[in-house]
Design an enzyme around this catalytic site. Structure first.
Site, PDB file in Angstrom:
ATOM      1  CB  SER A 113      -0.951  -0.047   1.195  1.00 51.50           C
ATOM      2  OG  SER A 113      -1.807   1.040   1.143  1.00 51.50           O
ATOM      3  CG  HIS A 114       0.209   3.766   3.297  1.00 52.08           C
ATOM      4  ND1 HIS A 114      -0.634   2.688   3.488  1.00 52.08           N
ATOM      5  CD2 HIS A 114       0.733   4.049   4.496  1.00 52.08           C
ATOM      6  CE1 HIS A 114      -0.630   2.345   4.759  1.00 52.08           C
ATOM      7  NE2 HIS A 114       0.192   3.158   5.406  1.00 52.08           N
ATOM      8  CG  ASP A 278      -2.570   4.138  -1.625  1.00 50.08           C
ATOM      9  OD1 ASP A 278      -3.327   4.073  -2.604  1.00 50.08           O
ATOM     10  OD2 ASP A 278      -2.516   3.255  -0.746  1.00 50.08           O
ATOM     11  CG  ASP A 280      -2.766  -0.382  -2.603  1.00 49.12           C
ATOM     12  OD1 ASP A 280      -2.596   0.730  -2.084  1.00 49.12           O
ATOM     13  OD2 ASP A 280      -3.479  -1.263  -2.087  1.00 49.12           O
ATOM     14  CG  ASP A 282      -6.077   1.024  -1.210  1.00 46.47           C
ATOM     15  OD1 ASP A 282      -5.139   1.831  -1.092  1.00 46.47           O
ATOM     16  OD2 ASP A 282      -6.148  -0.040  -0.555  1.00 46.47           O
ATOM     17  NE  ARG A 283      -3.784   4.182   3.016  1.00 43.57           N
ATOM     18  CZ  ARG A 283      -3.358   4.344   4.255  1.00 43.57           C
ATOM     19  NH1 ARG A 283      -2.860   5.510   4.620  1.00 43.57           N
ATOM     20  NH2 ARG A 283      -3.397   3.358   5.126  1.00 43.57           N
ATOM     21  CE  LYS A 377      -7.627   2.411   1.942  1.00 35.81           C
ATOM     22  NZ  LYS A 377      -7.281   1.131   2.554  1.00 35.81           N
TER      23      LYS A 377
HETATM   24  C1  G16 Z   1      -5.241  -0.352   5.301  1.00 37.08           C
HETATM   25  C2  G16 Z   1      -6.658  -0.830   5.392  1.00 37.08           C
HETATM   26  C3  G16 Z   1      -7.551   0.282   5.867  1.00 37.08           C
HETATM   27  C4  G16 Z   1      -7.018   0.867   7.164  1.00 37.08           C
HETATM   28  C5  G16 Z   1      -5.586   1.322   6.959  1.00 37.08           C
HETATM   29  C6  G16 Z   1      -4.935   1.805   8.235  1.00 37.08           C
HETATM   30  O1  G16 Z   1      -5.149   0.595   4.288  1.00 37.08           O
HETATM   31  O2  G16 Z   1      -7.113  -1.295   4.144  1.00 37.08           O
HETATM   32  O3  G16 Z   1      -8.827  -0.243   6.038  1.00 37.08           O
HETATM   33  O4  G16 Z   1      -7.796   1.950   7.578  1.00 37.08           O
HETATM   34  O5  G16 Z   1      -4.822   0.234   6.510  1.00 37.08           O
HETATM   35  O6  G16 Z   1      -4.808   0.750   9.127  1.00 37.08           O
HETATM   36  P1  G16 Z   1      -3.929   0.880  10.404  1.00 37.08           P
HETATM   37  O7  G16 Z   1      -4.467   2.064  11.146  1.00 37.08           O
HETATM   38  O8  G16 Z   1      -4.131  -0.417  11.127  1.00 37.08           O
HETATM   39  O9  G16 Z   1      -2.506   1.125   9.982  1.00 37.08           O
HETATM   40  P2  G16 Z   1      -4.044   0.458   3.157  1.00 37.08           P
HETATM   41  O10 G16 Z   1      -4.285   1.617   2.261  1.00 37.08           O
HETATM   42  O11 G16 Z   1      -2.741   0.518   3.904  1.00 37.08           O
HETATM   43  O12 G16 Z   1      -4.284  -0.879   2.550  1.00 37.08           O
END
Ligand code: G16
Length: 544
Positions: A113-114, A278, A280, A282-283, A377
């Site tokens: 992800s990010h 971000d 991937d 989704d953000r 997302k």
């Molecule tokens: C992931 C999850 C999200 C979550 C985020 C933050 O996002 O898909 O649902 O809100 O992590 O999670 P945490 O607060 O546990 O770090 P992504 O964009 O990283 O896949």
């Protein structure tokens, strides 16, 4: 092409976090590490014979190597068909779209992800099920249990396949289809939004748009959707070349990391709308001319205005937000007379509600918004929603947000992250708070009175599964909230997240600077949680 059974030893650290298994690249590069997780997933699914899966990733370092491993293992495990995004690319929402559109049994998304990429950065793998959404906890837990007892994995001997040409071919008895990673997703966006109206807006003299792909997966998606299908100028897009190390950047679309975009949007000649996505895809981050839209407000505004947008004209079935996300969405749901569900952090918790037809729009404070069009997302969906809304409303982003506040009230909101805290200290902080719930409940601090102090737990209304310890909540008499939880997505030490929210209904008090408006709650948290004493940190690492 010989089928092979390789002996291996189990790893003890393969429990998926908030969103899949995320580790340093060097951890994934250990012999058998990736293979074990993939085999544990296949085993947790009861085998994959006769099944069809998708695979793609965000283009980060190790994406292509991991993909070749998965191809061989999928064939070795007797998979019927594997659908791969050309070049090994599939954004998270596009993977969800492809799984749903082609009726596949699920898929792997290769992404952290990010989190930063490159040889010294992070890698990750997550499994999505047939609904296109992240595997629910009962599956991720089954994968973990299988990983703990794994003694072998199945693969075949086969040279690397060509990932870069669109075609069908066989690997052993498994059919492989390499698809265009963008088209299906772009077609879906055209069904949901008024592309002619957005195209017209993009040509208007006093309208300017800028999108920052942060050298991550949305580059090719943005080029196809914004430039080729909507006619935006090439100059509207920043950092669209997908790079394995994201150009050395941190592909997290927030005020700290989307530096190029923030510089432009907070300048004298700022465009009307600025957005970023971000690693991937989704953000998202949405900015107006010298104006930041907090993600909790973004999802509330999206819900309040959905009836103006082509794909959502028939109204909303319901909405949902994660617990730490501000309650701005609840106020909209109340007015629309629809249910607003409160779930733990993690997109996977929206899946059952979406599948049961209880939700149309959902969102999280962590820069995530989406609808029932996929089960993830969706960064570009959010950008297109805002573009479409601007085409309808013909006012600025700031005016849209301020009008919303005047009507529904403003939920001042911020998140303070303390990253890479020593894990023992972070756990001590959380545990010591848990022991004080009884004394905290009813305690008065100046004008602030705590009416509820607890640990959030969630009973899924569809399958009755219970998820406990999902974040500590201090809720005040005036509906202010302080939430504390440990992130489930970091890869070194622990990340403490503190979320602050204050509801303001007085229209004359809605234009304060966010940190100033929340200052009392922030200093109360310092005092109550003893952050400095326990962690040694006097400042958060990131404030969003
Ligand atoms: C992931 C999850 C999200 C979550 C985020 C933050 O996002 O898909 O649902 O809100 O992590 O999670 P945490 O607060 O546990 O770090 P992504 O964009 O990283 O896949």
């Amino acid at each position: 092409m010989e089928n092979k059974t390789i002996s291996t030893q189990a790893f003890s650290d393969q429990r998926p976090g908030t969103s899949g298994l995320r580790k340093k690249v060097s951890v994934f590069q250990q012999p058998h590490y990736l293979e074990n997780f993939v085999q544990a997933t296949f085993d947790a699914l009861g085998g994959v014979k006769e099944k069809q899966l998708a695979v793609g990733g965000d283009g980060r370092f190790y994406n292509r190597e991991a993909l070749q491993t998965i191809v061989r293992m999928a064939a070795g495990n007797g998979l019927k068909k594997l659908v791969i995004g050309r070049g090994g690319i599939l954004s998270t929402p596009a993977a969800s779209c492809v799984i749903r559109k082609y009726g596949l049994d699920g898929g792997f998304i290769l992404s952290a992800s990010h989190n930063p990429g490159g040889p010294h950065g992070d890698f990750g793998i997550k499994f999505n099920t047939a609904n296109g959404g992240p595997a629910p906890e009962k599956i991720t837990e089954a994968i973990y249990q299988k990983s703990l007892a794994l003694g072998r994995y199945l693969t075949i001997e086969n040279p690397d396949i060509d990932l870069d040409a669109q075609k069908h071919f066989m690997v052993g008895a498994m059919m492989v289809e390499i698809i265009d990673p963008v088209n299906d997703y772009a077609d879906l966006m055209m069904e949901l939004f008024d592309f002619p109206a957005i195209a017209k807006l993009l040509q208007e003299k006093d309208f300017a748009f800028i999108f920052d792909a942060m050298h991550a997966v949305t580059g090719p998606y943005a080029e196809e959707i914004f430039c080729r299908r909507l006619g935006a100028a090439k100059e509207s897009l920043l950092n669209c070349a997908v790079k394995p190390d994201f150009g050395g950047g941190h592909p997290d679309p927030n005020l700290k990391h989307a530096k190029d975009l923030v510089r432009i949007m907070f300048s004298a000649k700022a465009p009307t709308l600025g957005a970023a996505s971000d690693g991937d895809g989704d953000r998202n981050m949405i900015l107006g001319d010298n104006f930041f839209v907090t993600p909790s407000d973004s999802v509330a505004i999206i819900a309040a205005n959905a009836h103006l947008i082509k794909g959502y004209r028939n109204g909303l079935k319901g909405v949902a937000r994660s617990m730490p996300t501000s309650c701005a969405l609840d106020a909209v749901a109340k007015e629309l007379d629809i249910e607003c569900y409160e779930t733990p952090t993690g997109w996977k918790f929206f899946g059952n509600l979406l599948d049961a037809g209880k939700l149309t729009i959902c969102g999280e404070e962590s820069f995530g918004t989406s609808s029932d069009h996929v089960r993830e997302k969706d960064g570009l969906w959010t950008v297109l929603f805002w573009l479409n809304l601007l085409a309808v409303k013909k006012i600025s982003v700031k005016e849209i947000v301020e009008t919303h506040w005047q009507h529904f009230g403003r939920n001042y909101y911020t998140r303070h992250d303390y990253e890479e805290v020593e894990s023992g200290a972070a756990n001590k902080l959380v545990n010591s708070l848990r022991e004080r719930f009884e004394t905290l409940c009813g305690a008065q601090f100046g004008l602030l009175e705590i009416t509820q102090a607890d640990d959030f737990s969630y009973l899924d209304p569809i399958d009755n599964s219970l998820s406990e310890h999902q974040g500590i909540r201090l809720i005040f008499k005036d509906k202010s909230r302080i939430i504390l939880r440990l992130s489930g997505t970091g890869t070194s030490g622990a990340t403490l997240r503190l979320y602050f929210e204050k509801v303001e209904k007085n229209p004359a008090a809605m234009n304060l600077e966010t940190q100033a408006a929340l200052a009392e709650l922030i200093s109360l948290a310092d005092e109550l949680f003893a952050i400095k004493k326990i962690t040694g940190r006097s400042q958060p690492t990131v404030i969003t």
